[in-house]
Design a protein around this motif. Structure first.
Motif, PDB file in Angstrom:
ATOM      1  N   CYS A  17      24.632 -24.281 -17.238  1.00 39.09           N
ATOM      2  CA  CYS A  17      25.059 -23.736 -18.469  1.00 39.09           C
ATOM      3  C   CYS A  17      25.720 -22.457 -18.293  1.00 39.09           C
ATOM      4  O   CYS A  17      26.722 -21.986 -19.109  1.00 39.09           O
ATOM      5  CB  CYS A  17      24.214 -23.679 -19.682  1.00 39.09           C
ATOM      6  N   MET A  32      33.046 -18.615 -22.868  1.00 34.44           N
ATOM      7  CA  MET A  32      32.277 -18.162 -21.548  1.00 34.44           C
ATOM      8  C   MET A  32      33.336 -17.113 -20.876  1.00 34.44           C
ATOM      9  O   MET A  32      33.000 -16.382 -20.210  1.00 34.44           O
ATOM     10  CB  MET A  32      31.757 -19.229 -20.557  1.00 34.44           C
ATOM     11  N   HIS A  86      24.171 -25.775 -24.401  1.00 34.39           N
ATOM     12  CA  HIS A  86      24.218 -26.294 -23.477  1.00 34.39           C
ATOM     13  C   HIS A  86      23.274 -27.883 -23.593  1.00 34.39           C
ATOM     14  O   HIS A  86      23.461 -28.913 -23.191  1.00 34.39           O
ATOM     15  CB  HIS A  86      23.492 -26.037 -22.257  1.00 34.39           C
ATOM     16  N   LYS A  96      13.409 -24.570 -29.918  1.00 32.02           N
ATOM     17  CA  LYS A  96      12.873 -23.459 -29.188  1.00 32.02           C
ATOM     18  C   LYS A  96      13.896 -22.824 -28.419  1.00 32.02           C
ATOM     19  O   LYS A  96      13.433 -21.913 -27.687  1.00 32.02           O
ATOM     20  CB  LYS A  96      11.994 -24.080 -28.276  1.00 32.02           C
ATOM     21  N   ASP A  97      15.355 -23.021 -28.556  1.00 31.13           N
ATOM     22  CA  ASP A  97      16.154 -22.389 -27.966  1.00 31.13           C
ATOM     23  C   ASP A  97      16.989 -21.312 -28.734  1.00 31.13           C
ATOM     24  O   ASP A  97      17.056 -21.264 -29.692  1.00 31.13           O
ATOM     25  CB  ASP A  97      17.338 -23.374 -27.274  1.00 31.13           C
ATOM     26  N   LEU A 149      24.308 -19.354 -18.524  1.00 33.29           N
ATOM     27  CA  LEU A 149      24.096 -18.070 -19.258  1.00 33.29           C
ATOM     28  C   LEU A 149      23.486 -16.952 -18.230  1.00 33.29           C
ATOM     29  O   LEU A 149      23.784 -15.957 -18.557  1.00 33.29           O
ATOM     30  CB  LEU A 149      23.033 -18.615 -20.192  1.00 33.29           C
ATOM     31  N   LEU A 195      30.218 -31.498 -18.600  1.00 34.62           N
ATOM     32  CA  LEU A 195      29.343 -30.769 -19.447  1.00 34.62           C
ATOM     33  C   LEU A 195      29.712 -29.353 -19.353  1.00 34.62           C
ATOM     34  O   LEU A 195      29.098 -28.629 -18.463  1.00 34.62           O
ATOM     35  CB  LEU A 195      27.995 -31.121 -19.101  1.00 34.62           C
ATOM     36  N   GLN A 196      30.815 -28.820 -19.950  1.00 30.38           N
ATOM     37  CA  GLN A 196      31.431 -27.782 -19.567  1.00 30.38           C
ATOM     38  C   GLN A 196      30.354 -26.462 -20.043  1.00 30.38           C
ATOM     39  O   GLN A 196      30.554 -25.599 -19.543  1.00 30.38           O
ATOM     40  CB  GLN A 196      32.783 -27.558 -20.039  1.00 30.38           C
ATOM     41  N   SER A 197      29.922 -26.642 -21.320  1.00 29.27           N
ATOM     42  CA  SER A 197      29.088 -25.561 -22.076  1.00 29.27           C
ATOM     43  C   SER A 197      30.308 -24.427 -22.156  1.00 29.27           C
ATOM     44  O   SER A 197      29.859 -23.161 -21.606  1.00 29.27           O
ATOM     45  CB  SER A 197      27.998 -24.902 -21.154  1.00 29.27           C
ATOM     46  N   THR A 236      14.979 -15.003 -18.928  1.00 26.38           N
ATOM     47  CA  THR A 236      14.877 -14.987 -20.383  1.00 26.38           C
ATOM     48  C   THR A 236      15.877 -15.839 -20.887  1.00 26.38           C
ATOM     49  O   THR A 236      15.789 -16.709 -21.932  1.00 26.38           O
ATOM     50  CB  THR A 236      14.798 -13.754 -21.343  1.00 26.38           C
ATOM     51  N   SER A 237      17.216 -15.729 -20.431  1.00 28.77           N
ATOM     52  CA  SER A 237      18.430 -16.229 -21.066  1.00 28.77           C
ATOM     53  C   SER A 237      18.646 -17.909 -20.490  1.00 28.77           C
ATOM     54  O   SER A 237      19.078 -18.654 -21.071  1.00 28.77           O
ATOM     55  CB  SER A 237      19.625 -15.705 -20.677  1.00 28.77           C
ATOM     56  N   CYS A 238      17.962 -18.300 -19.496  1.00 21.77           N
ATOM     57  CA  CYS A 238      17.960 -19.535 -18.947  1.00 21.77           C
ATOM     58  C   CYS A 238      17.157 -20.602 -19.968  1.00 21.77           C
ATOM     59  O   CYS A 238      16.115 -20.115 -20.352  1.00 21.77           O
ATOM     60  CB  CYS A 238      17.115 -19.608 -17.405  1.00 21.77           C
ATOM     61  N   PRO A 239      17.537 -21.507 -20.514  1.00 25.50           N
ATOM     62  CA  PRO A 239      17.286 -22.220 -21.421  1.00 25.50           C
ATOM     63  C   PRO A 239      16.187 -23.297 -20.859  1.00 25.50           C
ATOM     64  O   PRO A 239      15.460 -23.781 -21.864  1.00 25.50           O
ATOM     65  CB  PRO A 239      18.504 -23.388 -21.735  1.00 25.50           C
ATOM     66  N   ASN A 240      16.032 -23.769 -19.766  1.00 24.34           N
ATOM     67  CA  ASN A 240      14.887 -24.382 -19.375  1.00 24.34           C
ATOM     68  C   ASN A 240      14.192 -24.007 -18.041  1.00 24.34           C
ATOM     69  O   ASN A 240      13.520 -24.807 -17.422  1.00 24.34           O
ATOM     70  CB  ASN A 240      15.564 -25.689 -18.896  1.00 24.34           C
ATOM     71  N   GLN A 299      21.661 -20.721 -26.393  1.00 26.54           N
ATOM     72  CA  GLN A 299      21.026 -21.784 -25.362  1.00 26.54           C
ATOM     73  C   GLN A 299      21.418 -23.079 -25.901  1.00 26.54           C
ATOM     74  O   GLN A 299      21.466 -24.136 -24.970  1.00 26.54           O
ATOM     75  CB  GLN A 299      19.647 -21.578 -25.249  1.00 26.54           C
TER      76      GLN A 299
END
Lengths: 375, 362, 160
Positions: free
Chosen positions: C115, A170, A71, A63-64, C117, A160-162, C77-81, A68
């Motif tokens: 994250c 990034m 992460h 769903k991502d 984003l 958890l750097q992502s 919208t870019s936030c995954p959760n 996304q």
């Protein structure tokens, strides 16, 4: 208790002695449950039960969007977060046929190798603790902290750097990054001899690990045991050599192989890999080219319809990502081929007829990360 | 000699005579026994608490940490706080446990270590009872604690404790031999088993120097074997935290667990004090023959301090073992005993006997 | 005979390796300078987190209580959760037109995975990471924060 007086009197028969190791046990490092059938202290059968920390990450990935997913990939094998990110990024970049800047490749390779060192350090500490040497745990974590500190400065997070993103990074590396990495390499090459004195050359450790948990090369290939565990059995499975990505085809490094196939061989492969990783970082750290830290990417990434597979060498073995795209901004199917899951599958085979103490040494030498098994 | 200015014998004698003068002999005896018992109980608790604190500090420094430092200055009240916590905890038992044995096991373990402490000379005249077979008494009493460990594992009606207890049974019984034989080496040299005489015999040089090579070998063997006998790392297979969760005392909580815990540290104290007494001269100051000035200076340091310094040295070595080495496997443990320690010990005794016969000792 | 020598060479090698290990731990015991423990609550005042440290998402306000957020919703919208909710309102401009501006930028710290984003994708650079990391509270509703300060407005000096 059966109090029924009509029931036949129980004979003094041989009963199998079942012991549950886990889900709460000091040396399964998480919530892995091993059902042991014992004969005295000898293990007759071992059944791993996983799923205690299943979070449905693969389904959540579907769903991502592709940015996304990064992460979530952090959170499978959390000790090697950068490498998991790398797999996702490479999959997207190869599918879109984007050429990332040289600078990104350099930084990613350095970060990956630092991940390998810190992951092996964590493993070394925990392995020492499993075998009863609590001090190893603190020495391993002490030096791992230094790497996490360097990362915190550049990526903003310790664990958890992502940090990677499809197309690049990034943010650029911190100005202090190169200096601190070189300081760490200098510091760590001295500390490695301490590690050898405390554990690697220790006669108690050698006695406990030599010849224990023998895994033949054929079995390693049949069960798909990759990474240091497979290379300890002579299975040349290093993705960095076989399917090079990023800078691995341009740097000089050895693929550590050992033929013994026992716990000690897997241990020594990891110890040598730390030295090899330091060697790789030394080649790259001074030559990071100037340039962008990210390629130009569209804000919404849509992979062309099709199936994709991307593998990278994480600290524990080959991480594969299988992705089916239906052309939308989210994948249709997303599958992690996680190294720990395959490595766990061989535990029953190599730990039969061993003692409980050996089982701890064997499962430690496979370097299992439970969230990577369950995802 | 100079050290006799710190002799406790006159003081204790005067207390003894005063007690007998004010009450009937039977009562005087009872009062004396009670006093000694109380004194040892307090000493036992204090040393136990201090050793737990010391171990946590030592392992902290070894592991680049500072150890406990929150309760009181430098965390000195940490163990007392822990002890109060353990006192207040609920006692949880397992279903279908053998209630009698389950409850008795911690007492057996702690009483054994309590009995052993009575024969140890802390200073000149400062010991509860001076057996002429002191060493034999201590060996026999401290080897009883294995019964408590076995009972604890068996009566818990649980699987990990049973494995732990069976391991410790095999371990303690075999290492008992090495402890006995290495002490026997010194008995050959000293010609007595009485602690006070052993200490006095080291007036002009400790046995580890007097008996040179065999005595040093016996000291090393004794330290290794006694570490194994007290179930401490790297020989802590009966507890084996990473394998058997907590081994034989998995199912114990609260004060019963504290008994096992305290007994482990007291056993460590007892074996360290035996090592200090038998090999390092006990409370006897360091004397070097012919260096009279040096000897006089050494005599000014009270024997109690000498005794505790030597004991602390041995305890530090035992702690260093625990925080350096990985744990042995049960078959390696038995291999070490039967293949290395026992034969070396036997040869060592012969060697020592030869040296004593030929008069090659100092 | 060779097994006899092997017995002793094994013994001496073993003892030597053990002594080497003990030398390492003994050295650390006597070098308190190597202690790495952070005395956390005591060093709070002089503790400095790195500039990039991802403690929480904040909205940058200048001294006039103004921010850059236009309420476009890209972060949402870019936030995954779903940690970010944007509630916007319409205000009447002096020249009679209506404009959509941000009413509440709700940020659920309890759900955030850091994250990064939202901060990366924000077109007007209104969001940033704060260095505060002591987020422990007794009630999780306290973790739902409104990022734009009360009474704040958008900085108008940016020309489209």
């Amino acid at each position: 208790m059966n109090k029924d007086i009509n029931a036949p009197a129980k004979q003094a028969e041989e009963v199998e002695y079942h012991v549950n190791m886990g889900p709460q046990h000091p040396s399964t490092h998480g919530v892995l449950r091993l059902c042991l059938t014992l004969e005295g202290e000898i293990i007759e059968k071992l059944e791993p039960h996983c799923g205690y920390i299943h979070r449905g990450i693969e389904k959540m990935c579907e769903k991502d969007t592709y940015q996304q997913i990064i992460h979530l990939s952090d959170r499978t094998d959390y000790v090697a977060a950068h490498m998991n990110n790398h797999a996702v990024c490479l999959l997207v970049e190869n599918a879109l046929q984007i050429e990332v800047p040289e600078r990104v490749k350099y930084i990613r390779t350095i970060m990956d190798e630092m991940t390998r060192i810190q992951s092996h350090l964590l493993w070394w500490g925990c392995y020492g603790m499993d075998l009863g040497g609590m001090t190893c745990f603190f020495y391993g974590f002490r030096d791992r902290e230094k790497i996490l500190d360097i990362w915190e400065e550049t990526t903003g997070a310790r664990f958890l750097q992502s940090y990677y993103t499809p197309g690049g990074l990034m943010q650029d590396i911190h100005p202090n990054f190169q200096k601190r990495v070189k300081e760490f390499l200098k510091y760590f090459s001295k500390k490695l001899s301490d590690f050898d004195n405390i554990l690697s050359n220790n006669v108690i450790f050698l006695e406990r690990s030599r010849g224990v948990g023998y895994l033949s090369r054929e079995d390693a290939i049949n069960y798909g045991i990759t990474g240091p565990s497979g290379r300890g059995s002579g299975f040349a499975c290093d993705v960095r050599k076989r399917f090079p990505y990023s800078m691995y085809d341009k740097v000089d490094f050895k693929e550590i192989l050992r033929d013994e196939g026992d716990t000690l061989a897997r241990y020594q492969v990891r110890m040598d890999e730390m030295r090899e990783s330091m060697h790789i970082i030394e080649q790259l750290i001074d030559n990071i080219p100037a340039g962008d830290y990210s390629a130009k990417m569209k804000p919404v990434i849509k992979l062309p319809e099709g199936e994709y597979y991307q593998r990278v060498e994480t600290a524990r073995g080959e991480l594969g990502i299988y992705c089916i795209s239906d052309g939308n901004k989210t994948p249709y199917r997303w599958k992690f081929r996680s190294p720990c899951f395959s490595n766990l599958s061989v535990l029953d085979r190599i730990s039969r007829k061993c003692k409980i103490a050996d089982l701890i040494a064997i499962s430690g030498s496979l370097d299992l990360i439970i969230p990577d098994i369950d995802r | 000699m100079g050290y006799s200015r710190y002799d406790f014998t006159p003081l204790l004698h005067s207390i003894d005579q005063w007690l007998y003068s004010v009450m009937s002999p039977a009562w005087a005896l009872i009062v004396e026994l009670t006093l000694i018992g109380l004194a040892f109980l307090i000493f036992y608790a204090l040393v136990g608490l201090f050793l737990v604190y010391a171990e946590r500090k030592v392992c902290g420094f070894i592991q680049n940490r500072v150890g406990p430092n929150r309760v009181g200055k430098y965390g000195i009240f940490q163990t007392i706080a822990d002890f109060i916590k353990l006192l207040m905890k609920e006692l949880i038992g397992t279903k279908d446990a053998d209630k009698l044995l389950y409850n008795i096991a911690p007492y057996i373990v702690i009483i054994c270590s309590f009995m052993a402490i009575g024969a140890i000379p802390f200073a000149q005249g400062l010991l509860a009872i001076d057996f002429d077979i002191g060493i034999l008494y201590i060996i026999s009493v401290s080897s009883l604690s294995v019964i408590g460990v076995l009972l604890a594992g068996w009566s818990s009606n649980s699987k990990y404790p049973l494995i732990g207890a069976m391991r410790s049974g095999a371990q303690i019984i075999s290492y008992e031999l090495s402890v006995g034989l290495s002490l026997l080496t010194i008995i050959v040299l000293a010609g007595t088993m009485q602690f006070s005489k052993i200490v006095m015999a080291q007036e002009n040089g400790w046995f580890i120097f007097k008996g040179h090579i065999p005595a040093i070998i016996a000291f090393i063997l004794y330290v290794i074997a006694s570490t194994a006998e007290t179930n401490r790392g790297p020989f802590d297979l009966a507890e084996a935290e990473s394998e058997l969760t907590a081994g034989y005392h998995t199912e114990y909580s609260g004060i019963k667990f504290a008994f096992f815990y305290l007994a482990e540290y007291m056993n460590m104290f007892i074996v360290a004090s035996i090592a200090a007494t038998v090999f390092l001269g006990g409370w006897m100051p360091l004397h070097i023959p012919a260096w009279n000035g040096f000897n006089v200076v050494m005599d000014y340091i009270p024997p109690v301090i000498w005794y505790f310094m030597k004991t602390a040295f041995v305890i530090y070595i035992i702690m260093l073992f625990k925080w350096t080495f990985p744990r042995l496997r049960i078959d390696h443990l038995l291999t070490l005993e039967w293949k290395y320690l026992l034969p070396i010990n036997l040869v060592n005794i012969l060697f020592m006997a030869l040296i004593v016969l030929l008069g090659w000792h100092f | 005979m060779s097994s006899f020598f092997k017995y002793f060479s094994d013994l001496f090698k073993g003892v030597k390796s053990l002594l080497k290990g003990m030398a390492v731990t003994n050295r650390y015991f006597f070098s308190p300078g190597e202690i790495v423990t952070e005395q956390y609550p005591e060093n709070r005042n002089k503790m400095k987190m790195y500039d990039r440290f991802k403690g929480e998402v904040i909205m940058i306000h200048n001294e006039h209580n103004q921010h850059h957020c236009t309420g476009c919703g890209i972060c949402e919208t870019s936030c995954p959760n779903g940690s970010i909710e944007i509630i916007s309102k319409r205000i009447d401009l002096p020249d009679g037109k209506k404009e959509r501006v941000i009413d509440k930028h709700i940020y659920h710290l309890g759900m955030c995975t850091f994250c990064g984003l939202c901060v990366k994708n924000c077109p007007s650079h209104a969001l940033a990471f704060g260095q505060r990391f002591e987020h422990a509270v007794y009630d999780r509703t306290k973790l739902n924060k409104i990022l734009n300060h009360p009474g704040s407005s958008i900085i108008k000096d940016i020309e489209e």
